[in-house]
Write a protein that holds these residues in place. Sequence first.
Motif, mmCIF file in Angstrom:
data_model
loop_
_atom_site.group_PDB
_atom_site.id
_atom_site.type_symbol
_atom_site.label_atom_id
_atom_site.label_comp_id
_atom_site.label_asym_id
_atom_site.label_seq_id
_atom_site.Cartn_x
_atom_site.Cartn_y
_atom_site.Cartn_z
ATOM 1 N N THR A 1 -47.648 102.146 40.406
ATOM 2 C CA THR A 1 -48.511 102.863 39.463
ATOM 3 C C THR A 1 -49.796 102.104 39.153
ATOM 4 O O THR A 1 -50.751 102.688 38.680
ATOM 5 C CB THR A 1 -47.773 103.126 38.136
ATOM 6 O OG1 THR A 1 -47.341 101.876 37.607
ATOM 7 C CG2 THR A 1 -46.596 104.042 38.329
ATOM 8 N N PHE B 1 -54.461 114.475 36.383
ATOM 9 C CA PHE B 1 -53.729 115.027 35.233
ATOM 10 C C PHE B 1 -52.444 114.237 34.979
ATOM 11 O O PHE B 1 -52.068 113.993 33.839
ATOM 12 C CB PHE B 1 -53.381 116.501 35.473
ATOM 13 C CG PHE B 1 -54.555 117.440 35.311
ATOM 14 C CD1 PHE B 1 -55.772 116.989 34.829
ATOM 15 C CD2 PHE B 1 -54.447 118.779 35.637
ATOM 16 C CE1 PHE B 1 -56.854 117.841 34.684
ATOM 17 C CE2 PHE B 1 -55.521 119.647 35.488
ATOM 18 C CZ PHE B 1 -56.733 119.175 35.018
ATOM 19 N N LEU B 2 -51.779 113.863 36.079
ATOM 20 C CA LEU B 2 -50.532 113.098 35.945
ATOM 21 C C LEU B 2 -50.799 111.763 35.247
ATOM 22 O O LEU B 2 -50.078 111.371 34.319
ATOM 23 C CB LEU B 2 -49.917 112.854 37.329
ATOM 24 C CG LEU B 2 -48.614 112.075 37.339
ATOM 25 C CD1 LEU B 2 -47.471 112.945 36.828
ATOM 26 C CD2 LEU B 2 -48.278 111.574 38.727
ATOM 27 N N PHE B 3 -51.841 111.079 35.674
ATOM 28 C CA PHE B 3 -52.185 109.791 35.066
ATOM 29 C C PHE B 3 -52.716 109.979 33.642
ATOM 30 O O PHE B 3 -52.471 109.165 32.763
ATOM 31 C CB PHE B 3 -53.221 109.046 35.913
ATOM 32 C CG PHE B 3 -52.612 108.275 37.059
ATOM 33 C CD1 PHE B 3 -52.107 108.929 38.170
ATOM 34 C CD2 PHE B 3 -52.530 106.893 37.014
ATOM 35 C CE1 PHE B 3 -51.541 108.230 39.219
ATOM 36 C CE2 PHE B 3 -51.964 106.175 38.060
ATOM 37 C CZ PHE B 3 -51.459 106.847 39.170
ATOM 38 N N ASN C 1 -51.864 112.130 31.529
ATOM 39 C CA ASN C 1 -50.780 112.439 30.600
ATOM 40 C C ASN C 1 -49.878 111.231 30.358
ATOM 41 O O ASN C 1 -48.854 111.341 29.714
ATOM 42 C CB ASN C 1 -49.952 113.609 31.149
ATOM 43 C CG ASN C 1 -49.220 114.340 30.063
ATOM 44 O OD1 ASN C 1 -49.653 114.350 28.915
ATOM 45 N ND2 ASN C 1 -48.097 114.951 30.399
ATOM 46 N N SER C 2 -50.284 110.082 30.881
ATOM 47 C CA SER C 2 -49.477 108.876 30.720
ATOM 48 C C SER C 2 -50.139 107.958 29.699
ATOM 49 O O SER C 2 -51.316 108.128 29.376
ATOM 50 C CB SER C 2 -49.337 108.157 32.055
ATOM 51 O OG SER C 2 -48.833 109.064 33.004
ATOM 52 N N TRP D 1 -45.727 115.295 25.159
ATOM 53 C CA TRP D 1 -46.237 116.053 26.308
ATOM 54 C C TRP D 1 -46.008 115.302 27.614
ATOM 55 O O TRP D 1 -45.897 115.914 28.672
ATOM 56 C CB TRP D 1 -47.726 116.364 26.109
ATOM 57 C CG TRP D 1 -47.941 117.165 24.861
ATOM 58 C CD1 TRP D 1 -48.523 116.749 23.706
ATOM 59 C CD2 TRP D 1 -47.514 118.522 24.626
ATOM 60 N NE1 TRP D 1 -48.490 117.738 22.765
ATOM 61 C CE2 TRP D 1 -47.871 118.842 23.304
ATOM 62 C CE3 TRP D 1 -46.850 119.477 25.393
ATOM 63 C CZ2 TRP D 1 -47.610 120.082 22.735
ATOM 64 C CZ3 TRP D 1 -46.579 120.716 24.823
ATOM 65 C CH2 TRP D 1 -46.961 121.010 23.517
ATOM 66 N N SER D 2 -45.946 113.981 27.515
ATOM 67 C CA SER D 2 -45.738 113.216 28.753
ATOM 68 C C SER D 2 -44.333 113.454 29.322
ATOM 69 O O SER D 2 -44.080 113.169 30.476
ATOM 70 C CB SER D 2 -45.970 111.725 28.509
ATOM 71 O OG SER D 2 -44.935 111.190 27.732
ATOM 72 N N LEU E 1 -43.295 116.182 30.030
ATOM 73 C CA LEU E 1 -43.422 117.314 30.960
ATOM 74 C C LEU E 1 -44.035 116.903 32.290
ATOM 75 O O LEU E 1 -44.160 117.720 33.201
ATOM 76 C CB LEU E 1 -44.281 118.420 30.317
ATOM 77 C CG LEU E 1 -43.636 119.146 29.148
ATOM 78 C CD1 LEU E 1 -44.637 120.046 28.451
ATOM 79 C CD2 LEU E 1 -42.441 119.963 29.629
ATOM 80 N N GLY E 2 -44.443 115.653 32.396
ATOM 81 C CA GLY E 2 -45.033 115.190 33.658
ATOM 82 C C GLY E 2 -45.959 114.027 33.418
ATOM 83 O O GLY E 2 -47.060 114.213 32.919
ATOM 84 N N SER E 3 -45.501 112.845 33.745
ATOM 85 C CA SER E 3 -46.317 111.646 33.546
ATOM 86 C C SER E 3 -45.740 110.520 34.396
ATOM 87 O O SER E 3 -44.668 110.671 34.998
ATOM 88 C CB SER E 3 -46.291 111.227 32.076
ATOM 89 O OG SER E 3 -44.971 110.889 31.704
ATOM 90 N N LEU E 4 -46.439 109.417 34.401
ATOM 91 C CA LEU E 4 -45.940 108.263 35.155
ATOM 92 C C LEU E 4 -44.621 107.776 34.565
ATOM 93 O O LEU E 4 -43.715 107.366 35.293
ATOM 94 C CB LEU E 4 -46.968 107.131 35.123
ATOM 95 C CG LEU E 4 -48.283 107.407 35.842
ATOM 96 C CD1 LEU E 4 -49.215 106.224 35.696
ATOM 97 C CD2 LEU E 4 -48.041 107.676 37.319
ATOM 98 N N GLU E 5 -44.517 107.812 33.239
ATOM 99 C CA GLU E 5 -43.288 107.353 32.585
ATOM 100 C C GLU E 5 -42.091 108.192 33.040
ATOM 101 O O GLU E 5 -41.018 107.666 33.301
ATOM 102 C CB GLU E 5 -43.414 107.442 31.053
ATOM 103 C CG GLU E 5 -44.273 106.379 30.424
ATOM 104 C CD GLU E 5 -45.748 106.620 30.631
ATOM 105 O OE1 GLU E 5 -46.169 107.797 30.669
ATOM 106 O OE2 GLU E 5 -46.506 105.652 30.782
ATOM 107 N N LEU F 1 -41.861 109.898 35.865
ATOM 108 C CA LEU F 1 -41.554 109.587 37.263
ATOM 109 C C LEU F 1 -40.799 108.262 37.372
ATOM 110 O O LEU F 1 -39.887 108.118 38.181
ATOM 111 C CB LEU F 1 -42.840 109.548 38.100
ATOM 112 C CG LEU F 1 -43.604 110.880 38.225
ATOM 113 C CD1 LEU F 1 -44.779 110.726 39.179
ATOM 114 C CD2 LEU F 1 -42.695 111.999 38.718
#
Lengths: 486, 344
Positions: free
Chosen positions: A427, A470-472, A474-475, B153-154, B156-160, B162
């Motif tokens: 990551t 978007f994935l990153f 939302n992290s 919200w994370s 629903l899809g985030s690095l954490e 995954l």
Amino acid sequence: MPFNSFPFVLLFLPLVVVGYRLTIKGLSLRMARGFLLAASLTFYGFYRWTYLPVLLASILLNFGVAHRVAEAEGRTRLRWLWTGILLNLVILCTFKYASILRPVLGHVAGPAFALPDWGFPLGISFFTLQQVAYLVDVYENLLIPQRLGVHALFVSFFPYVTAGPISRGKQMIPQLERGGREGDRALDVARGLAMFATGLFKKVVFADCFRTIVDKGMTDPFALSSLEAWCCTLAYTMEIYFDFSGYSDMALGAALLLGFDIPRNFDAPYRARSIIEFWQRWHISLSQFITTYLYTPIIRLFRKATLRSAAVATMVSMLVAGAWHGPSWNFVIFGGLHGVGLVVNQTWKKKSKRRLPAAAAWALTLAWINLSFIFFRLPDLHSALHVVRMLLPFDNPFGGSGILLPVSARTGMLQIAEVVSRPALWTVGLPALIAAPLAVLGPSSHWWLDDFRPTIATAAAVAALLLIAFLFMNSANATDFIYFRF
Amino acid sequence: MPESAERLHRGRPAMSATRWSALVIITVAVMAGAFVAVNGSIDPMGLFHSRTRIVIYTNERWSKYLLSIRYVPEQFDAVLVGTSVTGNWNTGFMQPLRTYNLSIEGGNIYEERLLLENVFKRRKPRVVLFCIHPYLTASYGRQTPYMTNRDYWSALGSLELLKTYHARRRVERHVGRQEFNEFGQQDFKIPVRPWRAQAIAGGRWYVVDERSFAEYGRLVASARAAGSRVVAVVPPVNAEQWLYTADAYREYQHRILTFFRGDELVIDFNTAPYDGLRGDRSNFPDGIHLSSTAADIFVKELARLVRNGTDHPRGFRIADSKTFQVPERTKRQSVERTAPGTIR
């Protein structure tokens, strides 16, 4: 509402783009400008509404002074110009440098005269410079002062109000009056989308990954080994590029979605082979401002452009540019290092016929830039000098403090197995490994603008950039832009 | 045009810019929507579906924050608020009082408040066990970027998320170790290393951040006001360290116990009945945290004391007829057999 937030990307930007186009088509250009101004002020006020009066006061002040400059003649005209410039500087210094004066004044005059802490209005350094340039352009008859609505929109336009690019009136005002730039609107939207996606990806994937490395190391710079100091400083050099150029790409993209063309700020700066070339590629709008409104007037004061006068003008300009970033000696040193680099570069160019091999010139330039960013990043001179010293592998070259890299205490070798087993490799490490070669070898993201063609392949690439971003985003490692501090 | 761009365009038919933009937006919307829907249905943190057993695989703060929203209030009657000192306490032994261990490694009371607030928003627990340890009030604020509304919200899809899938897969394939159980206990597997009591005693946890200290008081008061029974638990300190820190520790304890009422149960494991356990170095592999075996003994004792205390119709009480039975392994020193809890 930063550019790298879901409310901006999924709500504000689409609503403003659609609203603006509908207002132009259905109502009038004037109403559309009003809509855009309201949206820009909402965007600015969203950060902290208490800073909105500062922006509005600055707009009104410069609007009034610009009209006085335009109407006056002879020496009065010059007097009005200087009044405007001084008032802008007073506003800037009041908010930006009061932190230096506050303890001094409190000590000298007692607590009764202590300056209150007004905070730091977002983007004040940018919109102040933009309006100083505007006043000078009006004084030199390059611009005619506009109506208040157009002037207010020119200053507060949301794609650049928070961190630039510093836009010139003669580029922006004609577009604002026409309702956008001339050309294919649909193509502009597509280009804007591609540009915005690229910028967002650069910020949330690349810059924020480098930030993870930098923050880990720079929290305790005194514990770094030489290997870690190199990793950390190079990571910061990458972070600031992807952060600021990512922001600038997003600004450019957002403006294009609305049909406006704002200045380009970056052009693959880490491919530069000299410091002169670097400043032609890095924060272009600021270096153009400095060249036009600071360096050239200083050269004019000498009446004759010589190598010595150019050196003095360069040093003064770069020290001012350094200090513009904030009230810290480290910023002045940052500017000074670049000033020295430019002077040496200019002198070498004039006096010596020899040219360094391209690879050596590039490496030397990048090393100098890396050195200067150490002072930019660290909060005090002591820790910055320590990290500079650690770059020379004399003591503790590879010794494992373990902050960043697991290094064997016995052999001094990097423990690859441990690195691979960490999830952070995928990551943080992987994006960093892709980003670094792109920064030094890859093209500028502006090829989206110059050579864009709508194909299945480019659509897939942009969609992929957005989805990964978007994935990153939302992290938890998504953070603010570095230049929001200035 | 750069070479890479040329390669990208070569031989591909161009389309209209409008169609291109629509294609990008629709692709992103459909794929992002599908990704969110899949994650929402898997729901590893039990936010959108009721789950009876959820195990943490990675990122304790992120996971416990999300679990405290629905899983903990729905499935548990009690929670333990603490730091890593209580992090490896298996609250599964507290049955029949279903207790979730909300302790966070390196956490402070501010972070614990964030968890407890989530729990209280959905359902108030019957009992809240407050660990009394100076580390909880040594710092203030979030220690990481986690534990914010964004975490919701994370899920629903985030690095954490995954990383959670990845860690879960590793555990299922027996490549990784299962560190947490469904009660929030983290089995540290602390490596035994030589430690000096004097060095541990000089740690920063004896510094008190006054904001955090006040926060502790507010949290106890709000738990009480919400109708939960509050219990103070003083975790055991190893006997050697105690020699250096007893005064400071007692002073701290005295200060923080002012937040508790006279009729509330205070369980102090630094009292005579536990001297044998505290004096055994093998029970403190790193000098601070209890070994798994020792932690289990203390949690079982805690369960007994809480059970006796909460059985009383008028509140908590201490006068327990049973006495603490020191396990054979730790009977190295004479242990005074008196009632282990103290009530003020």
